[in-house]
Enzyme design. Structure first.
Site, PDB file in Angstrom:
ATOM      1  N   LEU A   1       0.874  -1.189   0.000  1.00 15.11           N
ATOM      2  CA  LEU A   1       0.000   0.000   0.000  1.00 15.11           C
ATOM      3  C   LEU A   1       0.903   1.229   0.000  1.00 15.11           C
ATOM      4  O   LEU A   1       2.023   1.175   0.524  1.00 15.11           O
ATOM      5  CB  LEU A   1      -0.897   0.011   1.242  1.00 15.11           C
ATOM      6  CG  LEU A   1      -2.007  -1.033   1.324  1.00 15.11           C
ATOM      7  CD1 LEU A   1      -2.765  -0.914   2.648  1.00 15.11           C
ATOM      8  CD2 LEU A   1      -2.982  -0.920   0.157  1.00 15.11           C
ATOM      9  N   ASP A   2       0.401   2.323  -0.543  1.00 15.71           N
ATOM     10  CA  ASP A   2       1.187   3.561  -0.575  1.00 15.71           C
ATOM     11  C   ASP A   2       1.426   4.083   0.848  1.00 15.71           C
ATOM     12  O   ASP A   2       0.706   3.727   1.796  1.00 15.71           O
ATOM     13  CB  ASP A   2       0.449   4.640  -1.378  1.00 15.71           C
ATOM     14  CG  ASP A   2       0.364   4.290  -2.854  1.00 15.71           C
ATOM     15  OD1 ASP A   2       1.153   3.447  -3.313  1.00 15.71           O
ATOM     16  OD2 ASP A   2      -0.512   4.856  -3.536  1.00 15.71           O
ATOM     17  N   TYR A   3       2.384   4.999   0.937  1.00 15.99           N
ATOM     18  CA  TYR A   3       2.811   5.588   2.217  1.00 15.99           C
ATOM     19  C   TYR A   3       1.629   6.065   3.082  1.00 15.99           C
ATOM     20  O   TYR A   3       1.561   5.796   4.263  1.00 15.99           O
ATOM     21  CB  TYR A   3       3.742   6.764   1.878  1.00 15.99           C
ATOM     22  CG  TYR A   3       4.411   7.421   3.042  1.00 15.99           C
ATOM     23  CD1 TYR A   3       5.358   6.749   3.795  1.00 15.99           C
ATOM     24  CD2 TYR A   3       4.107   8.738   3.373  1.00 15.99           C
ATOM     25  CE1 TYR A   3       5.994   7.366   4.857  1.00 15.99           C
ATOM     26  CE2 TYR A   3       4.734   9.372   4.428  1.00 15.99           C
ATOM     27  CZ  TYR A   3       5.682   8.685   5.167  1.00 15.99           C
ATOM     28  OH  TYR A   3       6.303   9.299   6.212  1.00 15.99           O
TER      29      TYR A   3
ATOM     30  N   HIS B   1      -0.156   2.641  -7.934  1.00 15.87           N
ATOM     31  CA  HIS B   1      -1.048   3.768  -7.611  1.00 15.87           C
ATOM     32  C   HIS B   1      -2.389   3.650  -8.343  1.00 15.87           C
ATOM     33  O   HIS B   1      -2.960   4.665  -8.786  1.00 15.87           O
ATOM     34  CB  HIS B   1      -0.410   5.104  -8.024  1.00 15.87           C
ATOM     35  CG  HIS B   1       0.804   5.485  -7.231  1.00 15.87           C
ATOM     36  ND1 HIS B   1       0.986   5.142  -5.920  1.00 15.87           N
ATOM     37  CD2 HIS B   1       1.896   6.202  -7.584  1.00 15.87           C
ATOM     38  CE1 HIS B   1       2.149   5.628  -5.493  1.00 15.87           C
ATOM     39  NE2 HIS B   1       2.717   6.254  -6.488  1.00 15.87           N
TER      40      HIS B   1
ATOM     41  N   LYS C   1      -5.529   5.854  -7.263  1.00 18.31           N
ATOM     42  CA  LYS C   1      -5.284   7.291  -7.468  1.00 18.31           C
ATOM     43  C   LYS C   1      -5.274   7.635  -8.954  1.00 18.31           C
ATOM     44  O   LYS C   1      -5.771   8.697  -9.363  1.00 18.31           O
ATOM     45  CB  LYS C   1      -3.958   7.692  -6.822  1.00 18.31           C
ATOM     46  CG  LYS C   1      -4.021   7.606  -5.310  1.00 18.31           C
ATOM     47  CD  LYS C   1      -2.674   7.843  -4.684  1.00 18.31           C
ATOM     48  CE  LYS C   1      -2.745   7.558  -3.202  1.00 18.31           C
ATOM     49  NZ  LYS C   1      -1.442   7.295  -2.621  1.00 18.31           N
TER      50      LYS C   1
END
Ligand code: URA
Length: 233
Positions: free
Chosen positions: A101-103, A184, A187
């Site tokens: 998962l992203d930051y 991503h 997004k």
């Protein structure tokens, strides 16, 4: 590795002696005599030959963790805390993440020491749906659902995303179910409409739902039932 090769690699055995030992029932894997030379031996199996333990199996571990914001989905990072840093040091040594998962994305991540299991889960062809709770800067318009269902062209990868299901929950909030995990992806999908994702949270991976009892940063072992539910997919 096949059990015949495993035994043939032991000191004092060649391929023929290994085959003979198997045929005589002198080799056991997890307490069961192994007659089939093709049986797969993994680090998780305990192997005995003529009553002597030649490999003590390590325990296979499967965890779910509630990823908080502000940590990277990596085992090591020079700048930022990692998901692995959330576990006590003694617990983390042999674990890796099954998917990232992203930051600033929160929610369900899976950790394991079983590379075969994590590969299966993260294969592009696994088609395991991942469910996200999404909040956006601009209102989510009804036509997004059709566009996401038809698939979006990602020029960088030269591919069209698999059909995704959008359920609008409020003006700026929706659930999005994806069958894949491109870089991503969520997004970028909302980015197609110049609509910025302001909060992203993963609720589920296939039949596994993030335990509501886990606060951000907390984790627990998957239950037998949860593991079996993944195998049934
Ligand atoms: N899609 C994203 O854009 N970010 C994530 O962390 C997961 C899916």
């Amino acid at each position: 590795m096949r059990v015949d090769r495993f035994v043939a690699n032991l000191p004092g055995f060649n391929r023929q002696q290994a085959r003979l030992a198997l045929a005589r029932g002198e080799v056991s894997v997890d307490g069961q005599p192994a007659y089939d030379p093709r049986l797969d031996v993994r680090t998780f199996n305990t192997v005995c030959v003529r009553g002597k333990v030649v490999q003590q199996g390590v325990a296979a571990r499967y965890l779910m963790l509630h990823k908080p914001m502000g940590c990277v989905s990596a085992t090591a990072d020079p700048e930022h805390p990692t998901v692995l840093d959330l576990l006590p040091e003694a617990e983390r040594s042999d674990l890796h993440l099954a998917g990232r998962l992203d930051y600033n994305t929160t929610g369900l991540v899976l950790l394991t020491n079983d590379g075969q299991w994590s590969r299966q889960l993260t294969l592009p062809g696994s088609k395991l749906p991942k469910l996200y709770d999404v909040e956006t800067e601009q209102p989510i318009e009804p036509h997004y659902a059709e566009v996401f269902a038809a698939g979006l062209y990602f020029a960088y990868e030269n591919l069209t995303t698999l059909p995704a299901r959008l359920t609008v929950l409020g003006p700026n909030r929706a659930h999005l179910s994806l069958m894949e995990g491109r870089y991503h992806q969520v997004k970028r999908m909302f980015g197609h409409f110049q609509n910025k994702v302001t909060r992203l949270h993963r609720l589920a991976i296939g039949p596994l739902t993030l335990d509501p009892g886990l606060a951000p940063g907390e984790y627990r072992a998957l239950t037998k039932e949860e593991l079996a539910s993944l195998e049934a997919v």
